[in-house]
Design a protein around this motif. Sequence first.
Motif, short mmCIF file in Angstrom:
data_model
loop_
_atom_site.label_atom_id
_atom_site.label_comp_id
_atom_site.label_asym_id
_atom_site.label_seq_id
_atom_site.Cartn_x
_atom_site.Cartn_y
_atom_site.Cartn_z
N LEU A 1 -3.98 3.01 4.99
CA LEU A 1 -4.60 4.14 5.70
C LEU A 1 -3.83 5.43 5.46
CD1 LEU A 1 -5.57 2.42 9.07
CD2 LEU A 1 -7.04 2.87 7.09
N GLU A 2 -2.50 5.34 5.43
CA GLU A 2 -1.69 6.52 5.14
C GLU A 2 -1.97 7.04 3.73
OE1 GLU A 2 2.37 5.81 7.72
OE2 GLU A 2 2.07 4.57 5.93
N ILE A 3 -2.11 6.12 2.80
CA ILE A 3 -2.39 6.51 1.42
C ILE A 3 -3.77 7.17 1.33
CG2 ILE A 3 -2.79 5.64 -0.93
CD1 ILE A 3 -0.59 3.54 -0.29
N MET B 1 0.36 6.70 -5.41
CA MET B 1 -0.19 8.04 -5.18
C MET B 1 0.12 8.96 -6.37
SD MET B 1 0.00 8.86 -1.13
CE MET B 1 1.76 8.94 -1.04
N GLU B 2 1.32 8.85 -6.92
CA GLU B 2 1.67 9.66 -8.09
C GLU B 2 0.78 9.28 -9.27
OE1 GLU B 2 3.58 12.38 -8.56
OE2 GLU B 2 3.69 12.27 -6.37
N THR B 3 0.57 7.99 -9.46
CA THR B 3 -0.28 7.52 -10.56
C THR B 3 -1.72 8.01 -10.37
OG1 THR B 3 1.12 5.57 -10.84
CG2 THR B 3 -1.07 5.48 -11.82
N ILE C 1 -4.52 -0.72 -9.41
CA ILE C 1 -4.27 -1.66 -8.32
C ILE C 1 -2.91 -1.32 -7.72
CG2 ILE C 1 -4.04 -4.08 -7.62
CD1 ILE C 1 -5.53 -4.83 -10.24
N ILE C 2 -2.92 -1.02 -6.42
CA ILE C 2 -1.66 -0.79 -5.71
C ILE C 2 -1.46 -1.98 -4.79
CG2 ILE C 2 -0.33 0.72 -4.19
CD1 ILE C 2 -2.15 3.03 -5.05
#
Length: 179
Positions: free
Chosen positions: A70-72, A47-49, A12-13
């Motif tokens: 959307l960027e992610i 993103m790293e995770t 979950i982000i």
Amino acid sequence: MSTIKNKINVLIIDDCPEDLFVYKNFLQKNEEITFIIEECETGEEGMETCKTSKPDCLLLDYNLPDLDGLEILSELAPLSFPVIMLTGEGTQQIAVQALKNGAQDYLIKGEITPSILTQSIITAVRMFKLETEKLRFAEELKRSNQALQEFAGVASHDLQEPLRKIMHFTERIKLLIED
């Protein structure tokens, strides 16, 4: 249709601790599936995770302090897991763009219930697996068709040679008969 496994790793982000708490509680209420939950509060951390832990499903808040959802999505493309976009202030245009960019579902935070969240994750995981299998089968079919075409070309060439010989001998016999 294949059944879903009993454990689903969910990342979950979301930058809102209250929302994280609610989602975790919703998922922990499920008695059939164990949700193993990992959480991140920023897009960069998320993103790293994603790159290191490879979740089975990503719950992604659209509005984060450093990046938007959307960027992610575009940074993670091509996706190797399903993504469900979550938003409290989204528009229909954002929903359409999220789905075009690869999100499996788009949920509005104020309307999420335990059953909606759970079912959305289960459906997203199933659909993603089916889509992945479909792409794999399509690649196998393409390779198989290519091999079949190569075989047909070789077989056609190999069968033409005896026909040429038969035609040649037929012509010689015809000439002998005419003489």
